[in-house]
Scaffold this motif. Structure first.
Motif, mmCIF file in Angstrom:
data_model
loop_
_atom_site.group_PDB
_atom_site.id
_atom_site.type_symbol
_atom_site.label_atom_id
_atom_site.label_comp_id
_atom_site.label_asym_id
_atom_site.label_seq_id
_atom_site.Cartn_x
_atom_site.Cartn_y
_atom_site.Cartn_z
ATOM 1 N N LEU A 117 0.852 -1.186 0.000
ATOM 2 C CA LEU A 117 0.000 0.000 0.000
ATOM 3 C C LEU A 117 0.886 1.234 0.000
ATOM 4 N N ARG A 118 0.631 2.150 -0.923
ATOM 5 C CA ARG A 118 1.373 3.417 -0.952
ATOM 6 C C ARG A 118 0.474 4.540 -0.450
ATOM 7 N N ILE A 119 0.985 5.307 0.521
ATOM 8 C CA ILE A 119 0.265 6.459 1.058
ATOM 9 C C ILE A 119 0.864 7.733 0.477
ATOM 10 N N GLU A 120 0.027 8.548 -0.155
ATOM 11 C CA GLU A 120 0.430 9.866 -0.655
ATOM 12 C C GLU A 120 -0.430 10.895 0.068
ATOM 13 N N PRO A 121 0.162 11.733 0.927
ATOM 14 C CA PRO A 121 -0.620 12.600 1.824
ATOM 15 C C PRO A 121 -1.432 13.676 1.120
ATOM 16 N N GLY A 122 -1.071 14.045 -0.099
ATOM 17 C CA GLY A 122 -1.777 15.119 -0.781
ATOM 18 C C GLY A 122 -1.156 16.483 -0.568
ATOM 19 N N THR A 123 -0.013 16.520 0.119
ATOM 20 C CA THR A 123 0.720 17.766 0.352
ATOM 21 C C THR A 123 2.171 17.410 0.650
ATOM 22 N N ALA A 124 3.065 18.339 0.314
ATOM 23 C CA ALA A 124 4.476 18.128 0.635
ATOM 24 C C ALA A 124 4.755 18.372 2.112
ATOM 25 N N ASP A 125 3.820 19.025 2.787
ATOM 26 C CA ASP A 125 3.992 19.315 4.217
ATOM 27 C C ASP A 125 3.485 18.157 5.054
ATOM 28 N N ALA A 126 4.134 17.021 4.884
ATOM 29 C CA ALA A 126 3.709 15.827 5.614
ATOM 30 C C ALA A 126 4.869 14.845 5.676
ATOM 31 N N GLN A 127 4.785 13.938 6.614
ATOM 32 C CA GLN A 127 5.778 12.889 6.795
ATOM 33 C C GLN A 127 5.051 11.545 6.801
ATOM 34 N N THR A 128 5.508 10.609 5.981
ATOM 35 C CA THR A 128 4.848 9.312 5.908
ATOM 36 C C THR A 128 5.593 8.284 6.744
ATOM 37 N N TYR A 129 4.864 7.267 7.154
ATOM 38 C CA TYR A 129 5.423 6.124 7.875
ATOM 39 C C TYR A 129 5.072 4.854 7.096
ATOM 40 N N PRO A 130 6.105 4.122 6.639
ATOM 41 C CA PRO A 130 7.534 4.459 6.679
ATOM 42 C C PRO A 130 7.841 5.635 5.761
ATOM 43 N N ALA A 131 9.090 6.058 5.745
ATOM 44 C CA ALA A 131 9.457 7.259 5.005
ATOM 45 C C ALA A 131 9.159 7.135 3.514
ATOM 46 N N SER A 132 9.237 5.909 2.989
ATOM 47 C CA SER A 132 8.962 5.693 1.566
ATOM 48 C C SER A 132 7.488 5.854 1.234
ATOM 49 N N GLY A 133 6.648 5.780 2.230
ATOM 50 C CA GLY A 133 5.207 5.830 1.998
ATOM 51 C C GLY A 133 4.615 4.510 1.566
ATOM 52 N N VAL A 134 5.460 3.480 1.453
ATOM 53 C CA VAL A 134 5.003 2.166 1.005
ATOM 54 C C VAL A 134 4.898 1.224 2.203
ATOM 55 N N CYS A 135 3.713 0.755 2.489
ATOM 56 C CA CYS A 135 3.463 -0.173 3.592
ATOM 57 C C CYS A 135 3.320 -1.578 3.023
ATOM 58 N N GLU A 136 4.232 -2.446 3.408
ATOM 59 C CA GLU A 136 4.198 -3.810 2.893
ATOM 60 C C GLU A 136 3.149 -4.630 3.629
ATOM 61 N N ILE A 137 2.629 -5.642 2.924
ATOM 62 C CA ILE A 137 1.716 -6.582 3.566
ATOM 63 C C ILE A 137 2.530 -7.518 4.442
#
Length: 347
Positions: free
Chosen positions: A250-270
């Motif tokens: 699963l890839r999370i894209e916050p919709g803004t550059a003013d954000a931090q994803t977990y994990p940093a890549s934004g990709v959550c493995e199953i």
């Protein structure tokens, strides 16, 4: 005269689709009918709208009974460059008698010109590639012609299949220099285009509205993301292929550059049977394994968080018992996230 050939194909296709639209529960395909013909054959498919066995134009039949379903389900997009399933393909279309019935009216149209008409007669009647339309081989093979993949009629690549009609004996492989001719691999690619997977709205905590600098947990109910598959076959040829899609990340894209994803890549493995981890009381001080932290308020609006699942796609088929890979597919969806400033009271 390619233009004449193409025009006649369009008329035939339009007629078939019009009849199909007026006949509930019946789809038309280029397979063998009760009278042994290859042309417009009635295939009774699933008429309850739940995705059972059905047929499309041509000799290809799809079994979608293990496919994704529901209003939110949609097709995957190849993550490998510009690769797409074929927009056209070649499959059996005519017996010798049917080819004669198809071509002779075209030859008799004055606009085709006497030279082209004679060239065609020399080719199919007088022994150019066949004598008398190969009637001596009736029941021993079929004339193959091109079909446009359903839904790709306006695609420029639908015109790539411009080979002249050709003969293939029963049990023989189609010509190796015609890459779009039906084989198990081509069937697998056509089945790829029929794959439907569920939407990817993720569960969030906090839900809907979160705070600046507050980690927002994200997870998916993997019960909705089981492997799906579609089987494509040509009963006339006895070839089949099953294409299967399995969720891998699963890839999370916050919709803004003013954000931090977990994990940093934004990709959550199953991991095991889940993507991410559901928030539970007492985890407020922990870092979510999958999620996002917004660094700026969304003001009076919201951010469009996009969640995209990547599906690993592979196939097996006639003569191919071991899985072979096709390009990964992706399918995503947007959801609104309101981010507010944390309010504090000064005393």
């Amino acid at each position: 005269m390619p233009a004449v050939k193409q025009a006649s194909r369009l008329v035939t296709a339009a007629t078939v689709m019009a009849v199909a639209a007026l006949t509930p529960g019946v789809a038309y395909a280029g397979g063998r009918g009760g009278d042994g013909n290859v042309g417009q054959t009635q295939q009774h498919g699933d008429s309850d709208g739940k995705g059972g066995l059905s047929a499309t134009a041509g000799a290809v039949v799809f079994d979608r009974s293990r496919n994704g379903s529901g209003d939110s389900a949609g097709p995957v997009t190849s993550s490998s460059g510009n690769w797409t399933p074929p927009a056209c393909y070649y499959a059996p279309k005519y017996t010798p008698d049917e080819l004669q019935k198809y071509l002779e009216p075209i030859w008799n149209v004055d606009s085709t010109g006497p030279q082209w008409d004679q060239e065609q007669r020399d080719k199919y009647v007088n022994g150019g590639v066949a004598k008398d339309f190969n009637k001596a081989k009736t029941g021993k093979g079929y004339w193959w012609d091109s079909y446009v993949t359903e839904g790709r009629e306006g695609d420029p690549h639908a015109l790539d299949c411009d080979e002249p009609i050709f003969w293939v004996d029963k049990g023989a492989a189609p010509p190796a220099d015609v890459p779009q001719a039906i084989t198990p691999e081509v069937l697998a690619q056509l089945a790829y285009a029929e794959i439907r997977v569920p939407s990817t709205k993720v569960d969030l905590a906090p839900e809907g509205t979160t705070k600046v600098n507050l980690p927002t947990w994200a997870w998916l109910d993997t019960a909705k993301f089981k492997p799906v598959s579609v089987t494509a076959s040509v009963p006339l040829l006895g070839v089949t292929a099953t294409t299967t899609a399995e969720p891998v990340s699963l890839r999370i894209e916050p919709g803004t550059a003013d954000a931090q994803t977990y994990p940093a890549s934004g990709v959550c493995e199953i991991k095991g049977d889940r993507i991410g981890e559901a928030y539970a009381k007492g985890k407020a001080g922990e870092t979510p394994p999958c999620g996002v932290k917004y660094l700026r308020s969304s003001g009076d609006g919201s951010y469009k968080l996009r969640a995209t699942v990547t599906w690993k796609i592979h196939w097996t088929g006639t003569g191919v018992p071991d899985a072979r890979n096709l390009p990964d597919g992706t399918f995503g969806a947007d959801q609104d996230v309101v981010v507010q400033e944390i309010q504090s009271v000064n005393r």
